[in-house]
Enzyme design. Sequence first.
Site, PDB file in Angstrom:
ATOM      1  N   HIS A   1       7.380   1.161 -10.933  1.00  0.00           N
ATOM      2  CA  HIS A   1       6.204   0.700 -10.179  1.00  0.00           C
ATOM      3  C   HIS A   1       4.933   1.110 -10.900  1.00  0.00           C
ATOM      4  O   HIS A   1       4.880   2.144 -11.567  1.00  0.00           O
ATOM      5  CB  HIS A   1       6.206   1.245  -8.748  1.00  0.00           C
ATOM      6  CG  HIS A   1       6.429   2.722  -8.652  1.00  0.00           C
ATOM      7  ND1 HIS A   1       7.679   3.289  -8.787  1.00  0.00           N
ATOM      8  CD2 HIS A   1       5.569   3.744  -8.457  1.00  0.00           C
ATOM      9  CE1 HIS A   1       7.565   4.603  -8.672  1.00  0.00           C
ATOM     10  NE2 HIS A   1       6.300   4.909  -8.481  1.00  0.00           N
TER      11      HIS A   1
ATOM     12  N   ARG B   1       0.840  -1.208   0.000  1.00  0.00           N
ATOM     13  CA  ARG B   1       0.000   0.000   0.000  1.00  0.00           C
ATOM     14  C   ARG B   1       0.872   1.254   0.000  1.00  0.00           C
ATOM     15  O   ARG B   1       1.876   1.315   0.720  1.00  0.00           O
ATOM     16  CB  ARG B   1      -0.946  -0.006   1.210  1.00  0.00           C
ATOM     17  CG  ARG B   1      -1.955  -1.122   1.095  1.00  0.00           C
ATOM     18  CD  ARG B   1      -3.104  -1.028   2.070  1.00  0.00           C
ATOM     19  NE  ARG B   1      -3.831  -2.293   2.030  1.00  0.00           N
ATOM     20  CZ  ARG B   1      -4.747  -2.620   1.124  1.00  0.00           C
ATOM     21  NH1 ARG B   1      -5.092  -1.742   0.189  1.00  0.00           N
ATOM     22  NH2 ARG B   1      -5.342  -3.804   1.133  1.00  0.00           N
TER      23      ARG B   1
ATOM     24  N   HIS C   1       1.080   2.097 -10.198  1.00  0.00           N
ATOM     25  CA  HIS C   1       0.113   2.514  -9.178  1.00  0.00           C
ATOM     26  C   HIS C   1      -1.240   1.913  -9.542  1.00  0.00           C
ATOM     27  O   HIS C   1      -1.719   2.095 -10.669  1.00  0.00           O
ATOM     28  CB  HIS C   1      -0.070   4.043  -9.182  1.00  0.00           C
ATOM     29  CG  HIS C   1       1.124   4.839  -8.768  1.00  0.00           C
ATOM     30  ND1 HIS C   1       1.220   5.456  -7.542  1.00  0.00           N
ATOM     31  CD2 HIS C   1       2.256   5.161  -9.430  1.00  0.00           C
ATOM     32  CE1 HIS C   1       2.358   6.119  -7.461  1.00  0.00           C
ATOM     33  NE2 HIS C   1       3.008   5.969  -8.604  1.00  0.00           N
TER      34      HIS C   1
END
Length: 115
Positions: A99, A28, A101
């Site tokens: 990464h 998270r 999201h």
Amino acid sequence: MSTLFTKIIQGEIPADIVYQDDLVTAFRDINPAAPTHILIVPNKEIPTVNDLTEEDEQVAGHLFLVAKKLAEQEGVAENGYRLIVNCNKHGGQEVFHLHLHLIGGRSLGPMILRQ
Ligand code: AMP
């Protein structure tokens, strides 16, 4: 030196890890933009999309399959969500470890802030 996300992947820095396998780790976001905000990160350090090579094809595709699975798990798949990858300065990238999201849980408005 390891990236911040490598330290999270290796358990050196705490994070709320929601998924991990041989290729990727998902946790998270510390500063969530919506009720669901998860970062899906290759275990291998790839700084930006610009640094992807053909040998990363499997891990790059895997990021999307894990995103799909997590969207279902989070209960946001049906209403919808947004997947974002920022690249370099104009993309607003802050952490130079690739990464994806996964953001959802509310209506997210227009795709890009128009000037
Ligand atoms: P980006 O701007 O695409 O590089 O996104 C980096 C994201 O990493 C931001 O949304 C940050 O809130 C998030 N972030 C930074 N530090 C941490 C951390 N220690 N744990 C979880 N998420 C983090």
